[in-house]
Design an enzyme around this catalytic site. Structure first.
Site, PDB file in Angstrom:
ATOM      1  N   TRP A   1      23.286 -15.998  20.735  1.00 15.52           N
ATOM      2  CA  TRP A   1      22.892 -15.777  22.129  1.00 15.52           C
ATOM      3  C   TRP A   1      24.152 -15.994  22.981  1.00 15.52           C
ATOM      4  O   TRP A   1      24.765 -17.073  22.877  1.00 15.52           O
ATOM      5  CB  TRP A   1      21.805 -16.789  22.479  1.00 15.52           C
ATOM      6  CG  TRP A   1      21.311 -16.754  23.877  1.00 15.52           C
ATOM      7  CD1 TRP A   1      20.950 -15.653  24.603  1.00 15.52           C
ATOM      8  CD2 TRP A   1      21.079 -17.889  24.728  1.00 15.52           C
ATOM      9  NE1 TRP A   1      20.520 -16.039  25.846  1.00 15.52           N
ATOM     10  CE2 TRP A   1      20.585 -17.399  25.953  1.00 15.52           C
ATOM     11  CE3 TRP A   1      21.241 -19.264  24.576  1.00 15.52           C
ATOM     12  CZ2 TRP A   1      20.250 -18.233  27.008  1.00 15.52           C
ATOM     13  CZ3 TRP A   1      20.904 -20.099  25.622  1.00 15.52           C
ATOM     14  CH2 TRP A   1      20.421 -19.589  26.830  1.00 15.52           C
TER      15      TRP A   1
ATOM     16  N   ASP B   1      18.231 -25.116  18.244  1.00 19.75           N
ATOM     17  CA  ASP B   1      17.757 -24.412  19.432  1.00 19.75           C
ATOM     18  C   ASP B   1      16.584 -23.520  19.025  1.00 19.75           C
ATOM     19  O   ASP B   1      16.758 -22.563  18.272  1.00 19.75           O
ATOM     20  CB  ASP B   1      18.918 -23.568  19.992  1.00 19.75           C
ATOM     21  CG  ASP B   1      18.529 -22.866  21.282  1.00 19.75           C
ATOM     22  OD1 ASP B   1      17.497 -23.231  21.885  1.00 19.75           O
ATOM     23  OD2 ASP B   1      19.264 -21.945  21.696  1.00 19.75           O
TER      24      ASP B   1
ATOM     25  N   LYS C   1       9.329 -17.702  26.126  1.00 20.79           N
ATOM     26  CA  LYS C   1       8.898 -16.527  25.381  1.00 20.79           C
ATOM     27  C   LYS C   1       7.471 -16.714  24.860  1.00 20.79           C
ATOM     28  O   LYS C   1       6.634 -15.843  25.040  1.00 20.79           O
ATOM     29  CB  LYS C   1       9.826 -16.273  24.179  1.00 20.79           C
ATOM     30  CG  LYS C   1      11.299 -16.176  24.519  1.00 20.79           C
ATOM     31  CD  LYS C   1      11.584 -15.003  25.422  1.00 20.79           C
ATOM     32  CE  LYS C   1      13.051 -14.763  25.700  1.00 20.79           C
ATOM     33  NZ  LYS C   1      13.909 -15.891  25.947  1.00 20.79           N
TER      34      LYS C   1
HETATM   35  N1  PMP Z   1      18.201 -20.155  23.189  1.00 27.93           N
HETATM   36  C1  PMP Z   1      18.127 -18.914  22.702  1.00 27.93           C
HETATM   37  C2  PMP Z   1      18.583 -18.649  21.304  1.00 27.93           C
HETATM   38  C3  PMP Z   1      17.645 -17.879  23.500  1.00 27.93           C
HETATM   39  O1  PMP Z   1      17.582 -16.636  23.011  1.00 27.93           O
HETATM   40  C4  PMP Z   1      17.205 -18.163  24.817  1.00 27.93           C
HETATM   41  C5  PMP Z   1      16.630 -17.117  25.710  1.00 27.93           C
HETATM   42  N2  PMP Z   1      17.167 -15.913  25.730  1.00 27.93           N
HETATM   43  C6  PMP Z   1      17.306 -19.483  25.267  1.00 27.93           C
HETATM   44  C7  PMP Z   1      17.799 -20.453  24.426  1.00 27.93           C
HETATM   45  C8  PMP Z   1      16.943 -19.888  26.666  1.00 27.93           C
HETATM   46  O2  PMP Z   1      15.688 -19.600  27.081  1.00 27.93           O
HETATM   47  P1  PMP Z   1      15.210 -19.856  28.565  1.00 27.93           P
HETATM   48  O3  PMP Z   1      14.927 -18.522  29.141  1.00 27.93           O
HETATM   49  O4  PMP Z   1      13.988 -20.696  28.397  1.00 27.93           O
HETATM   50  O5  PMP Z   1      16.276 -20.581  29.295  1.00 27.93           O
END
Ligand code: PMP
Length: 391
Positions: free
Chosen positions: A127, A207, A242
């Protein structure tokens, strides 16, 4: 003073949203933005969330401050889903609410650095915000290749990174539904990772942003739990954005695992102080809605059914892509065994541009696609277009 600042390039995905919005072709396909979409292309509010929000409107009697740790009812209600039947792992877990999973990752990295972590090992691709946060906090990042070209996890690379790590190093792992590759570790690979972490003493940060979107709530937590069962200390960063569809409401949590009660209390007090200095307190609304769902059997069932529908739709799309076999030079079969919202296709930036310009198909320059942007109605168009630009 401000003219000393260097301009930053805009977020590529946000730029893609604008391009897509301006495209007037009726059959355009958006595989860029990382949100779930139904077969009709919508990202609706979950019915369970709507019901919980109604309860908040009707019954919430104060919006007074809560504190840097946020809604502890929410934090505690999530724990059985993350850690299993022994939700506190024998009293070894302390958690707090954060502004989304991003807030949790930021807090984890800042706290790790404060505790003396010198380098964080991270599989790539990842990410993109992982690298941005690490860079911003100025914690040295060491990368290894997360995946093999054939769509499997490069287990040798992660084990080597762990085994060669220094005494003050950490390793960042995705709990499930790896973003962007969709490539998760098998149960045996998670066991090997947990053993290697336990042997070397490297500090794990896990994570988890997509629990329930891969194979199920329990199934998606199994790998993470197998590591946590073997180590004395760890951080878990969690997002509900999500699996409860709460994206803009920013619902996340940060958990600390430690063997010693004093160490745990001390680490928690430091996380609390960092949160206070960063955002003071997390936003309440989304976490309060999630708490109401998880404390109500009926609403929990409604939520789980909605999550099941999401997951099975994504599995159907993956199956259809895998059944298509190859599109030009791209082998689509590995996508069937991958998990979650994303996969990465071996396409060049030029081919991504060609897909956009000639076929109205929008995807990230990295080749990442959002599986939920595909429907039974546009998969054929997508596969044909892919064959056209790569064949
Ligand atoms: N970690 C990963 C691997 C993600 O893909 C995401 C969201 N794209 C997040 C953390 C963060 O999510 P949030 O929208 O809750 O900040």
């Amino acid at each position: 003073m401000l003219n000393r600042l260097e301009a930053q390039s805009p977020d590529a995905l946000l730029a893609l949203i604008k391009l897509h919005a301006a495209d007037e072709r009726p059959d355009k396909v958006d595989l860029g933005v990382g949100v779930y979409r139904t077969g009709q292309g919508d990202t609706p509010v979950f019915a369970a969330i709507k019901a919980a929000e109604q309860q908040l409107v009707d019954r919430q009697d104060s919006k007074s401050y809560l504190g840097p740790e946020g809604d502890m009812g929410f934090v505690n209600a999530l724990m059985p889903y993350i850690f299993g039947a022994d939700a506190t792992m024998g009293g070894r877990i302390a958690g707090m609410q954060t502004p989304g999973g991003t807030g949790a990752v930021r807090l984890a990295v800042a706290l790790a650095q404060k505790a003396g972590m010198e380098r964080l090992h991270m599989g790539v691709p990842s990410w993109p915000n992982h690298a941005q946060i690490l860079n911003d906090i100025a914690l040295e990042t060491v990368t290894f290749q997360h995946s093999n070209p054939d769509g499997t996890a490069n287990i040798d690379a992660v084990l080597e990174a762990i085994r060669n790590a220094g005494p003050n190093d950490g390793v960042l792992l995705h709990g499930c539904c790896h973003n962007p590759t969709g490539i998760d570790y098998s149960a045996e690979e998670w066991q090997a990772i947990g053993d290697a972490i336990a042997e070397t003493g490297i500090f794990p940060i896990i994570d988890t942003a997509y629990q329930g979107l891969g194979h199920g709530l329990e199934e998606d937590a199994a790998g993470m739990r197998s590591v946590l069962a073997k180590v004395p200390e760890a951080f878990v960063c969690y997002s509900c954005d999500k699996n409860f569809g709460m994206y803009r409401d920013r619902v996340g949590a940060f958990y600390i695992l430690s063997d010693g009660q004093d160490t745990l209390d001390n680490a928690f007090s430091n996380a609390n102080a960092l949160a206070r200095a960063s955002w003071s307190m997390p936003p309440d609304h989304g976490a309060a809605a999630v708490r109401l769902i998880l404390r109500d059997e009926e609403l929990t069932k409604v939520w789980k059914d909605e999550l099941d529908t999401m997951r099975s739709r994504m599995r159907d799309v993956r199956r259809a892509l895998a059944d298509a076999g190859t599109a030009g030079s791209v082998d689509l079969t590995p996508l069937g065994g991958q998990n979650g919202l994303f996969s990465v296709l071996p396409v060049s930036k030029e081919q991504v541009a060609q897909l956009r310009e000639e076929h109205a198909i929008y995807m990230a320059g990295s080749g990442r696609i959002n599986i939920a942007g595909l429907t039974m109605g546009n998969i054929e168009k997508f596969v044909d277009a892919l064959a056209d630009v790569t064949g």
